[in-house]
Design a protein around this motif. Structure first.
Motif, PDB file in Angstrom:
ATOM      1  N   VAL A 136       0.826  -1.200   0.000  1.00 60.30           N
ATOM      2  CA  VAL A 136       0.000   0.000   0.000  1.00 60.30           C
ATOM      3  C   VAL A 136       0.862   1.252   0.000  1.00 60.30           C
ATOM      4  O   VAL A 136       0.647   2.160  -0.793  1.00 60.30           O
ATOM      5  N   ARG A 137       1.846   1.287   0.872  1.00 59.32           N
ATOM      6  CA  ARG A 137       2.720   2.434   0.991  1.00 59.32           C
ATOM      7  C   ARG A 137       3.866   2.329  -0.025  1.00 59.32           C
ATOM      8  O   ARG A 137       4.213   1.232  -0.457  1.00 59.32           O
ATOM      9  N   PRO A 138       4.469   3.466  -0.412  1.00 57.76           N
ATOM     10  CA  PRO A 138       5.588   3.406  -1.366  1.00 57.76           C
ATOM     11  C   PRO A 138       6.757   2.606  -0.784  1.00 57.76           C
ATOM     12  O   PRO A 138       7.056   2.688   0.407  1.00 57.76           O
ATOM     13  N   LEU A 139       7.411   1.846  -1.631  1.00 57.01           N
ATOM     14  CA  LEU A 139       8.584   1.091  -1.224  1.00 57.01           C
ATOM     15  C   LEU A 139       9.834   1.967  -1.331  1.00 57.01           C
ATOM     16  O   LEU A 139       9.873   2.904  -2.130  1.00 57.01           O
ATOM     17  N   PRO A 140      10.873   1.662  -0.540  1.00 57.71           N
ATOM     18  CA  PRO A 140      12.135   2.401  -0.678  1.00 57.71           C
ATOM     19  C   PRO A 140      12.704   2.237  -2.085  1.00 57.71           C
ATOM     20  O   PRO A 140      12.477   1.230  -2.752  1.00 57.71           O
ATOM     21  N   SER A 141      13.467   3.221  -2.516  1.00 63.97           N
ATOM     22  CA  SER A 141      14.074   3.137  -3.844  1.00 63.97           C
ATOM     23  C   SER A 141      15.241   2.156  -3.869  1.00 63.97           C
ATOM     24  O   SER A 141      15.588   1.624  -4.920  1.00 63.97           O
ATOM     25  N   ALA A 142      15.840   1.907  -2.702  1.00 64.87           N
ATOM     26  CA  ALA A 142      16.973   0.983  -2.629  1.00 64.87           C
ATOM     27  C   ALA A 142      16.501  -0.453  -2.838  1.00 64.87           C
ATOM     28  O   ALA A 142      15.356  -0.799  -2.530  1.00 64.87           O
ATOM     29  N   PRO A 143      17.374  -1.327  -3.380  1.00 55.70           N
ATOM     30  CA  PRO A 143      17.003  -2.741  -3.563  1.00 55.70           C
ATOM     31  C   PRO A 143      16.648  -3.401  -2.230  1.00 55.70           C
ATOM     32  O   PRO A 143      17.201  -3.068  -1.183  1.00 55.70           O
ATOM     33  N   LEU A 144      15.721  -4.348  -2.293  1.00 56.71           N
ATOM     34  CA  LEU A 144      15.282  -5.076  -1.103  1.00 56.71           C
ATOM     35  C   LEU A 144      15.759  -6.519  -1.165  1.00 56.71           C
ATOM     36  O   LEU A 144      15.868  -7.105  -2.247  1.00 56.71           O
ATOM     37  N   THR A 145      16.035  -7.084  -0.008  1.00 59.31           N
ATOM     38  CA  THR A 145      16.341  -8.505   0.103  1.00 59.31           C
ATOM     39  C   THR A 145      15.092  -9.235   0.584  1.00 59.31           C
ATOM     40  O   THR A 145      14.435  -8.807   1.533  1.00 59.31           O
ATOM     41  N   LYS A 146      14.793 -10.341  -0.068  1.00 59.27           N
ATOM     42  CA  LYS A 146      13.584 -11.113   0.227  1.00 59.27           C
ATOM     43  C   LYS A 146      13.928 -12.367   1.026  1.00 59.27           C
ATOM     44  O   LYS A 146      14.841 -13.116   0.674  1.00 59.27           O
ATOM     45  N   TRP A 147      13.192 -12.598   2.109  1.00 60.40           N
ATOM     46  CA  TRP A 147      13.306 -13.801   2.912  1.00 60.40           C
ATOM     47  C   TRP A 147      11.983 -14.545   2.875  1.00 60.40           C
ATOM     48  O   TRP A 147      10.905 -13.934   2.870  1.00 60.40           O
ATOM     49  N   VAL A 148      12.056 -15.862   2.837  1.00 56.18           N
ATOM     50  CA  VAL A 148      10.859 -16.709   2.811  1.00 56.18           C
ATOM     51  C   VAL A 148      10.968 -17.748   3.914  1.00 56.18           C
ATOM     52  O   VAL A 148      12.048 -18.306   4.145  1.00 56.18           O
ATOM     53  N   PHE A 149       9.869 -18.008   4.608  1.00 55.66           N
ATOM     54  CA  PHE A 149       9.848 -19.103   5.578  1.00 55.66           C
ATOM     55  C   PHE A 149       8.429 -19.644   5.687  1.00 55.66           C
ATOM     56  O   PHE A 149       7.459 -19.041   5.207  1.00 55.66           O
ATOM     57  N   TRP A 150       8.336 -20.837   6.302  1.00 57.58           N
ATOM     58  CA  TRP A 150       7.058 -21.546   6.413  1.00 57.58           C
ATOM     59  C   TRP A 150       6.756 -21.852   7.877  1.00 57.58           C
ATOM     60  O   TRP A 150       7.647 -22.195   8.643  1.00 57.58           O
ATOM     61  N   MET A 151       5.492 -21.710   8.250  1.00 56.88           N
ATOM     62  CA  MET A 151       5.014 -22.131   9.565  1.00 56.88           C
ATOM     63  C   MET A 151       3.631 -22.742   9.392  1.00 56.88           C
ATOM     64  O   MET A 151       2.743 -22.123   8.785  1.00 56.88           O
ATOM     65  N   ASP A 152       3.462 -23.962   9.860  1.00 60.23           N
ATOM     66  CA  ASP A 152       2.156 -24.631   9.809  1.00 60.23           C
ATOM     67  C   ASP A 152       1.571 -24.617   8.402  1.00 60.23           C
ATOM     68  O   ASP A 152       0.389 -24.318   8.197  1.00 60.23           O
ATOM     69  N   SER A 153       2.402 -24.925   7.412  1.00 61.38           N
ATOM     70  CA  SER A 153       2.012 -25.024   5.996  1.00 61.38           C
ATOM     71  C   SER A 153       1.637 -23.676   5.391  1.00 61.38           C
ATOM     72  O   SER A 153       1.095 -23.625   4.278  1.00 61.38           O
ATOM     73  N   GLU A 154       1.929 -22.589   6.080  1.00 64.92           N
ATOM     74  CA  GLU A 154       1.647 -21.257   5.556  1.00 64.92           C
ATOM     75  C   GLU A 154       2.962 -20.568   5.180  1.00 64.92           C
ATOM     76  O   GLU A 154       3.964 -20.699   5.875  1.00 64.92           O
ATOM     77  N   ARG A 155       2.925 -19.829   4.080  1.00 66.37           N
ATOM     78  CA  ARG A 155       4.124 -19.161   3.567  1.00 66.37           C
ATOM     79  C   ARG A 155       4.160 -17.708   4.043  1.00 66.37           C
ATOM     80  O   ARG A 155       3.155 -16.986   3.953  1.00 66.37           O
ATOM     81  N   TRP A 156       5.329 -17.306   4.532  1.00 63.67           N
ATOM     82  CA  TRP A 156       5.545 -15.947   5.010  1.00 63.67           C
ATOM     83  C   TRP A 156       6.715 -15.330   4.256  1.00 63.67           C
ATOM     84  O   TRP A 156       7.625 -16.034   3.829  1.00 63.67           O
ATOM     85  N   GLU A 157       6.684 -14.019   4.091  1.00 62.80           N
ATOM     86  CA  GLU A 157       7.771 -13.309   3.442  1.00 62.80           C
ATOM     87  C   GLU A 157       8.158 -12.086   4.259  1.00 62.80           C
ATOM     88  O   GLU A 157       7.312 -11.464   4.921  1.00 62.80           O
ATOM     89  N   PHE A 158       9.442 -11.769   4.221  1.00 64.00           N
ATOM     90  CA  PHE A 158       9.979 -10.610   4.929  1.00 64.00           C
ATOM     91  C   PHE A 158      10.942  -9.898   3.991  1.00 64.00           C
ATOM     92  O   PHE A 158      11.749 -10.548   3.313  1.00 64.00           O
ATOM     93  N   TYR A 159      10.872  -8.574   3.953  1.00 62.84           N
ATOM     94  CA  TYR A 159      11.738  -7.785   3.076  1.00 62.84           C
ATOM     95  C   TYR A 159      12.470  -6.730   3.904  1.00 62.84           C
ATOM     96  O   TYR A 159      11.880  -6.087   4.777  1.00 62.84           O
ATOM     97  N   GLU A 160      13.756  -6.566   3.598  1.00 61.62           N
ATOM     98  CA  GLU A 160      14.579  -5.578   4.292  1.00 61.62           C
ATOM     99  C   GLU A 160      15.455  -4.849   3.284  1.00 61.62           C
ATOM    100  O   GLU A 160      15.713  -5.342   2.181  1.00 61.62           O
ATOM    101  N   THR A 161      15.957  -3.669   3.686  1.00 65.13           N
ATOM    102  CA  THR A 161      16.893  -2.935   2.849  1.00 65.13           C
ATOM    103  C   THR A 161      18.302  -3.461   3.082  1.00 65.13           C
ATOM    104  O   THR A 161      18.545  -4.272   3.985  1.00 65.13           O
ATOM    105  N   ASP A 162      19.248  -2.970   2.295  1.00 66.21           N
ATOM    106  CA  ASP A 162      20.647  -3.377   2.477  1.00 66.21           C
ATOM    107  C   ASP A 162      21.249  -2.773   3.744  1.00 66.21           C
ATOM    108  O   ASP A 162      22.378  -3.099   4.116  1.00 66.21           O
ATOM    109  N   LYS A 163      20.494  -1.914   4.433  1.00 64.20           N
ATOM    110  CA  LYS A 163      20.925  -1.346   5.709  1.00 64.20           C
ATOM    111  C   LYS A 163      20.241  -2.044   6.886  1.00 64.20           C
ATOM    112  O   LYS A 163      20.244  -1.524   7.998  1.00 64.20           O
ATOM    113  N   ALA A 164      19.681  -3.221   6.632  1.00 64.43           N
ATOM    114  CA  ALA A 164      18.988  -4.006   7.659  1.00 64.43           C
ATOM    115  C   ALA A 164      17.814  -3.242   8.259  1.00 64.43           C
ATOM    116  O   ALA A 164      17.570  -3.275   9.468  1.00 64.43           O
TER     117      ALA A 164
END
Length: 213
Positions: A136-164
């Protein structure tokens, strides 16, 4: 988690692997209900806006929030930095609006060290650059790193900048849509990886907090 409110944050998943986000921080958090977990269309509705402050080394934490998820306004302050440690207190302030608030002042036995806020399961994988499929909100202009993990057969994603800096976290798929389960996500802004000053860990509004056991 350090808040009484069920924030459904990363800390609920508990293992210390994955992104290394500072535990000393201040950040604005926006939680969205993304609708039923079946189908491909997403209609994100803002249900909670929060301001989060964390200083685990001093055992101080604060959350303010408002939205339909909490039926108005909420503020919670946990402090375990006083002379009575490991006993501390929780101020739980809430009401239908910022002009109509009640407060509970609860004694608590503090967890030392406190549970990490940014915490991920052991199956978290760094899959390289990426962007959320919806936001919904604008994303940072810097590249993002994507993380994926699973819990109870559900998929989750987390995104961070190169500055953590955290940007986006959410549940993106679930096999339980037929049960009425929804997807949801958080978007983060104004992240600062430093401990807020002690003066920030006080009630934002003038309320009377009676001591309770």
């Amino acid at each position: 988690n350090w808040t009484v409110l069920p924030l459904r944050d990363v800390a609920d998943v508990a293992d210390s692997v994955g992104p290394s986000i500072s535990e000393k921080f201040s950040v604005d958090s926006f939680e969205y209900d993304d609708g039923p977990a079946f189908g491909n269309s997403r209609n994100s509705t803002l249900i909670l806006s929060q301001r989060l402050l964390s200083d685990p080394s001093s055992l101080r934490f604060k959350m303010t929030g408002n939205g339909s998820l909490v039926k108005g306004y909420i503020e919670q302050i946990t402090r375990c930095d006083g002379v009575t440690a490991p006993l501390g207190y929780l101020l739980n302030i809430n009401g239908p609006s910022i002009n109509s608030l009640t407060c509970q002042n609860l004694t608590l036995r503090c967890q030392v060290p406190p549970q990490p806020f940014w915490s991920f399961p052991s199956n978290a994988s760094n899959v390289g650059p990426g962007v959320p499929a919806f936001h919904v909100r604008p994303l940072p202009s810097a590249p993002l790193t994507k993380w994926v993990f699973w819990m109870d057969s559900e998929r989750w994603e987390f995104y961070e900048t190169d500055k953590a800096e955290p940007v986006w976290f959410g549940k993106v798929s679930s096999p339980f849509g037929s049960k009425g389960w929804h997807l949801f996500h958080f978007e983060y802004a104004n992240f600062k990886p430093v401990a807020p000053p002690e003066s920030a860990f006080v009630p934002s509004e003038k309320v009377s907090c009676k001591q309770q056991q």
